[in-house]
Write an enzyme that holds these catalytic residues in place. Sequence first.
Site, PDB file in Angstrom:
ATOM      1  N   ASP A   7       1.015  -1.294  -0.106  1.00  0.00           N
ATOM      2  CA  ASP A   7       0.129   0.358  -0.402  1.00  0.00           C
ATOM      3  C   ASP A   7       1.292   1.356   0.030  1.00  0.00           C
ATOM      4  O   ASP A   7       1.644   1.038   0.595  1.00  0.00           O
ATOM      5  CB  ASP A   7      -0.401  -0.005   1.351  1.00  0.00           C
ATOM      6  CG  ASP A   7      -2.084   1.850   1.418  1.00  0.00           C
ATOM      7  OD1 ASP A   7      -2.826   1.104  -0.057  1.00  0.00           O
ATOM      8  OD2 ASP A   7      -1.935   1.596   1.625  1.00  0.00           O
ATOM      9  N   GLU A   9       0.951   5.991   1.090  1.00  0.00           N
ATOM     10  CA  GLU A   9      -0.219   6.656   0.834  1.00  0.00           C
ATOM     11  C   GLU A   9       0.285   8.259   0.021  1.00  0.00           C
ATOM     12  O   GLU A   9       1.806   8.686  -0.548  1.00  0.00           O
ATOM     13  CB  GLU A   9       0.346   8.163   2.091  1.00  0.00           C
ATOM     14  CG  GLU A   9      -0.321   6.259   2.927  1.00  0.00           C
ATOM     15  CD  GLU A   9      -2.088   6.138   1.944  1.00  0.00           C
ATOM     16  OE1 GLU A   9      -2.667   7.150   2.214  1.00  0.00           O
ATOM     17  OE2 GLU A   9      -3.250   5.418   3.298  1.00  0.00           O
ATOM     18  N   GLU A  52      -7.001  17.544   1.115  1.00  0.00           N
ATOM     19  CA  GLU A  52      -7.739  16.614   0.767  1.00  0.00           C
ATOM     20  C   GLU A  52      -7.427  15.020   1.022  1.00  0.00           C
ATOM     21  O   GLU A  52      -7.234  14.660   2.182  1.00  0.00           O
ATOM     22  CB  GLU A  52      -8.887  16.484  -0.707  1.00  0.00           C
ATOM     23  CG  GLU A  52      -9.873  17.503  -0.141  1.00  0.00           C
ATOM     24  CD  GLU A  52     -10.707  17.641   0.655  1.00  0.00           C
ATOM     25  OE1 GLU A  52     -11.161  16.695   0.965  1.00  0.00           O
ATOM     26  OE2 GLU A  52     -10.903  18.116   0.996  1.00  0.00           O
ATOM     27  N   HIS A 152      -5.441   7.127   7.186  1.00  0.00           N
ATOM     28  CA  HIS A 152      -5.283   5.742   6.202  1.00  0.00           C
ATOM     29  C   HIS A 152      -3.391   6.064   6.376  1.00  0.00           C
ATOM     30  O   HIS A 152      -2.688   7.483   6.462  1.00  0.00           O
ATOM     31  CB  HIS A 152      -4.882   5.999   5.154  1.00  0.00           C
ATOM     32  CG  HIS A 152      -6.369   6.007   4.800  1.00  0.00           C
ATOM     33  ND1 HIS A 152      -7.320   5.044   3.266  1.00  0.00           N
ATOM     34  CD2 HIS A 152      -8.036   6.322   4.993  1.00  0.00           C
ATOM     35  CE1 HIS A 152      -8.131   4.656   2.989  1.00  0.00           C
ATOM     36  NE2 HIS A 152      -8.764   5.618   4.534  1.00  0.00           N
ATOM     37  N   ASP A 157      -2.650  -0.288   6.451  1.00  0.00           N
ATOM     38  CA  ASP A 157      -3.793  -0.629   5.140  1.00  0.00           C
ATOM     39  C   ASP A 157      -2.836  -2.182   4.913  1.00  0.00           C
ATOM     40  O   ASP A 157      -3.769  -3.106   4.568  1.00  0.00           O
ATOM     41  CB  ASP A 157      -3.763   0.325   4.607  1.00  0.00           C
ATOM     42  CG  ASP A 157      -4.786   1.493   5.368  1.00  0.00           C
ATOM     43  OD1 ASP A 157      -5.172   1.046   6.426  1.00  0.00           O
ATOM     44  OD2 ASP A 157      -4.985   2.054   4.470  1.00  0.00           O
TER      45      ASP A 157
END
Length: 237
Positions: A7, A9, A52, A152, A157
């Site tokens: 995963d 970000e 965001e 997150h 994750d």
Amino acid sequence: MRQIFFDTETTGLYAEGGDRVIEVGCVEMVNRQLTGNNLHLYINPERASHEEALKVHGLTEEFLSDKPKFAEIAEQLLAFLAGAELVIHNAPFDIGFINAELKRLKKPPITDIVGGVRDTLLMARDMYPGKANSLDALCRRLEVDNSKRELHGALLDAELLADVYIRLTRGQDALLMDESGEVGSASKEVGSVAIDFSRFQLPVLQASADELAAHEAVLADLDKASGGKRIWQAAGT
């Protein structure tokens, strides 16, 4: 089989628009057993995250300012992933970002390095058509505890995804799993025992007079229907 639950970000949603990877989480599993040999990296993207995106991961520009740049961790990451199957939720997103980073370094795409890519989002959509199949939704549906997921995080994750994947695929080998979690053949579980039937006295049941008469009537009907050409009668049987 070596699998890496993977995963990332990022600073935003668009790798082609200049957004960058800021965190990578890798959780290793070998033959469906977590090894604890994980890789977790924070990366200085040399730019700020979109507002965001920052709300999603909480990794500020200040926090990332002293972290290594992607060029500094690229070889470490590629060496860890080499030859493994990557298991990713919504794989095109993460693969797209990693490939964009590798392209900046004039390196080949990640699919040239790993053994394959498996997308758990596509798996979930096949299994639960028409339902929500985000990682959070799957955690709820499959009873995976995600109570620590306030923001997150790539490593968290990836760990959740590993648990979700095991539950998604449990039926594939449930019948072959022993209590230690090892996979074996059915012959290890069930043995065969030779039986000496000569030890048993089997009863012989004779037909009664009524049963013999009924049998002869059926044969007579067959004889009539065949025009007297019963093969077993001709053979004397």
